[in-house]
Design a protein around this motif. Sequence first.
Motif, short mmCIF file in Angstrom:
data_model
loop_
_atom_site.label_atom_id
_atom_site.label_comp_id
_atom_site.label_asym_id
_atom_site.label_seq_id
_atom_site.Cartn_x
_atom_site.Cartn_y
_atom_site.Cartn_z
N VAL A 68 -7.03 50.28 75.35
CA VAL A 68 -7.94 49.23 74.87
C VAL A 68 -9.05 49.85 74.02
O VAL A 68 -9.38 49.36 72.93
N ALA A 69 -9.60 50.96 74.51
CA ALA A 69 -10.69 51.63 73.78
C ALA A 69 -10.21 52.07 72.40
O ALA A 69 -10.95 51.98 71.41
N ARG A 70 -8.96 52.54 72.33
CA ARG A 70 -8.45 53.02 71.04
C ARG A 70 -8.23 51.86 70.06
O ARG A 70 -8.48 52.01 68.86
N LEU A 71 -7.79 50.71 70.57
CA LEU A 71 -7.67 49.54 69.70
C LEU A 71 -9.04 49.08 69.23
O LEU A 71 -9.23 48.68 68.08
N ARG A 72 -10.01 49.14 70.14
CA ARG A 72 -11.38 48.75 69.80
C ARG A 72 -11.91 49.65 68.68
O ARG A 72 -12.46 49.15 67.69
N GLN A 73 -11.70 50.98 68.84
CA GLN A 73 -12.17 51.92 67.81
C GLN A 73 -11.48 51.68 66.48
O GLN A 73 -12.05 51.89 65.41
N ALA A 74 -10.20 51.25 66.54
CA ALA A 74 -9.44 51.01 65.30
C ALA A 74 -9.88 49.73 64.61
O ALA A 74 -9.41 49.43 63.50
N GLY A 75 -10.76 48.95 65.27
CA GLY A 75 -11.31 47.76 64.63
C GLY A 75 -10.54 46.48 64.91
O GLY A 75 -10.77 45.46 64.25
N ALA A 76 -9.63 46.52 65.90
CA ALA A 76 -8.89 45.30 66.25
C ALA A 76 -9.83 44.26 66.83
O ALA A 76 -10.90 44.58 67.34
N VAL A 77 -9.42 43.00 66.74
CA VAL A 77 -10.21 41.87 67.25
C VAL A 77 -9.51 41.33 68.50
O VAL A 77 -8.37 40.89 68.43
N PHE A 78 -10.22 41.37 69.63
CA PHE A 78 -9.61 40.96 70.91
C PHE A 78 -9.73 39.45 71.10
O PHE A 78 -10.82 38.93 71.28
N VAL A 79 -8.58 38.77 71.11
CA VAL A 79 -8.58 37.31 71.22
C VAL A 79 -8.67 36.88 72.67
O VAL A 79 -9.28 35.85 72.98
N GLY A 80 -8.05 37.63 73.58
CA GLY A 80 -8.11 37.24 74.99
C GLY A 80 -7.15 38.03 75.85
O GLY A 80 -6.45 38.92 75.37
N MET A 81 -7.17 37.66 77.15
CA MET A 81 -6.33 38.32 78.15
C MET A 81 -5.10 37.45 78.41
O MET A 81 -5.24 36.24 78.64
N THR A 82 -3.93 38.07 78.39
CA THR A 82 -2.71 37.27 78.50
C THR A 82 -2.16 37.23 79.92
O THR A 82 -2.29 38.18 80.70
N ASN A 83 -1.50 36.11 80.20
CA ASN A 83 -0.91 35.87 81.51
C ASN A 83 0.23 36.84 81.79
O ASN A 83 0.89 37.34 80.87
N CYS A 84 0.45 37.10 83.07
CA CYS A 84 1.53 38.01 83.47
C CYS A 84 1.88 37.72 84.93
O CYS A 84 1.13 37.05 85.64
N ASP A 85 3.02 38.22 85.35
CA ASP A 85 3.32 38.18 86.77
C ASP A 85 2.25 38.99 87.51
O ASP A 85 1.77 40.01 87.01
N GLU A 86 1.91 38.53 88.70
CA GLU A 86 0.86 39.18 89.48
C GLU A 86 1.14 40.67 89.64
O GLU A 86 2.22 41.06 90.08
N PHE A 87 0.17 41.48 89.26
CA PHE A 87 0.31 42.94 89.28
C PHE A 87 1.57 43.41 88.55
O PHE A 87 2.16 44.44 88.87
N ALA A 88 1.99 42.64 87.55
CA ALA A 88 3.15 42.98 86.70
C ALA A 88 4.46 42.98 87.48
O ALA A 88 5.42 43.62 87.07
N MET A 89 4.50 42.26 88.61
CA MET A 89 5.71 42.24 89.43
C MET A 89 6.47 40.95 89.21
O MET A 89 6.18 39.92 89.84
N GLY A 90 7.46 41.02 88.32
CA GLY A 90 8.27 39.85 88.06
C GLY A 90 8.91 39.94 86.70
O GLY A 90 8.61 40.86 85.91
N SER A 91 9.80 38.99 86.40
CA SER A 91 10.55 39.01 85.15
C SER A 91 10.48 37.67 84.44
O SER A 91 11.30 37.38 83.57
N SER A 92 9.50 36.83 84.81
CA SER A 92 9.44 35.49 84.22
C SER A 92 8.01 34.98 84.04
O SER A 92 7.81 33.89 83.52
N THR A 93 7.02 35.76 84.50
CA THR A 93 5.60 35.37 84.47
C THR A 93 5.33 34.19 85.42
O THR A 93 4.21 33.71 85.50
N GLU A 94 6.35 33.77 86.17
CA GLU A 94 6.13 32.68 87.15
C GLU A 94 5.38 33.16 88.38
O GLU A 94 4.90 32.35 89.17
N ASN A 95 5.27 34.49 88.57
CA ASN A 95 4.53 35.00 89.73
C ASN A 95 3.04 35.14 89.46
O ASN A 95 2.32 35.70 90.28
N SER A 96 2.57 34.68 88.30
CA SER A 96 1.13 34.69 88.04
C SER A 96 0.40 33.88 89.11
O SER A 96 0.89 32.83 89.54
N GLY A 97 -0.74 34.38 89.54
CA GLY A 97 -1.55 33.63 90.50
C GLY A 97 -2.30 32.48 89.86
O GLY A 97 -3.02 31.74 90.56
#
Lengths: 438, 121
Positions: A68-97
């Motif tokens: 993240v720090a390297r993207l920040r230094q490169a001047g990228a614009v952070f739009v937001g945080m994306t949904n995912c399976d809880e703790f990245a455990m899953g294959s469908s993003t349906e395990n998001s809390g």
Amino acid sequence: MGAFLRLTEDLARAQAAEADRRLAAGDGGPLTGIPVAIKDVLCVEGVETTAGSRILAGFRPPYDATAVARLRQAGAVFVGMTNCDEFAMGSSTENSGYQLTRNPHDPGRVPGGSSGGSAAAVAAGEVVAALGTDTGGSIRQPAALCGVVGVKPTYGRVSRYGLIAFASSLDQVGPFARGVRDAAIVLQAIAGFDPKDATSADRPVDLLAELEAGVEGLRLGVPHQYVEVQGMEPGVKAAVDRALLELEGAGAELVEVSLPHTDYGLAAYYIIAPAECSSNLARYDSVRFGYRAEDADTLLDTYLRTRRQGFGPEVRRRIMLGTYALSAGYYDAYYLKAQKVRTLIADDFARAFQRCDAIVSATSPTVAFPIGSRTQDPLAMYLCDVLTLGANLAGLPGVSVPCGTSQGLPVGLQVLAPQWADAMALRVARAYEVVRGG
Amino acid sequence: MRRSSRSTILGIVVSHHGLEGYGLTLSREQVRHVAMLARLGLEAGEEEFYADQLSGILGHIDRLRELDTEAVAPTAQAVPLEHRMREDEPRPCLDRERVMANAPEARDGFFVVKAIQEAEP
């Protein structure tokens, strides 16, 4: 689409203004002013980062992950945080809390996972690129299901500092983008040595020099075990067969290779990853950060209630499985055995790469499946990763690049390369894009 | 090849019925034991739920027994690494107040938790 858990509008405006200044001063790079999304497992300083889990609700990291720090230094614009399976455990993003994410190609279907929000955000054109993480296929599989490019680098290529850990010997950070070149540019920016991660490699990173070199004269390995894998849909197989013929037409030589322990990969993975997760997730004790159950009388009761209320079903299932596999009397039978099978799987790849420059296959045996269709059967969900998790067990780089459709839904072509040959995997994927007119 | 055996581990009987899977079943007592090791509180009915689900997954995992790994070295992680040492020089660390700001409860720069022992009657 539900790709984002939260938008970082103020941060994005500030970064965009700064990018304007840099570009006006002639001080911009390839990522300056480019809108990107960050998977909710990578710490962004001051921005709520939850790993898709209720147990981290409200957590605002006091530092940036290195990627993240390297993207920040490169001047990228952070739009937001994306949904995912809880703790990245899953294959469908349906395990998001928190919420469902829908596939931009069919809102009744999943985007894949665990980095489903990042894949969907790129596929829907909400951002130009996004970061994800891949522990058993969590970048490549959603990239395939959403029809975008996803890259899982060689283990150690990108620092894991500030990545909320799932399985530390398997986790890698990588990019999503619409095309291979954009993905390579993002990976070039985030890759490289970081003293804050003891597994980060002190090696040069040059992902762009050979990107357009094509496949003329390259040998591409086709493992028959991956072609015949359980659950392979005929339409996916047909799309991949066409892609192989197109690569052959572009001058590649197709060679049959064998990965004889493929059938054991899933079993080894579902010991090793849960074992590491059960250890990593021990830190969620409600003392230093995160959710705390308020109705407890003692510290032990606080732990039990917090972890019952804060973790979702799949995370609890994996903690249970991993704790069991590591517990007295079972360690040799499960964990040690799985680590030995991991050696056999890595040796399979090493032998195959003596005969070819890269291995090509489908990324996922299926196209995106309907929401809710696999949530009751953990094994059916785990089978989503059967073609991707070998690369994590062996530490290999892998790219998923779109290769046509089946039932009107995207199919992904996976390109795997030897350790540190990330540039080769990207080159083959890019050559395929060119053949297809990209 | 099919094998059938029973072994007693932690006083709990575990049966292994061959290689086709679904032979190894966890008891409710075992689920309770593992949940306590992991500090996971269980809700009513969950012991049976997890016993069923984990038995199914372990049934699949049981196929690892088919492989002879006697002479195979384990892999803890796949990329060869060497330990690195850095100079032992003082460096700034994270700001204490900002770190403590994430704590559910903190006082005077310390984390506050419930009593470890129950109160005297």
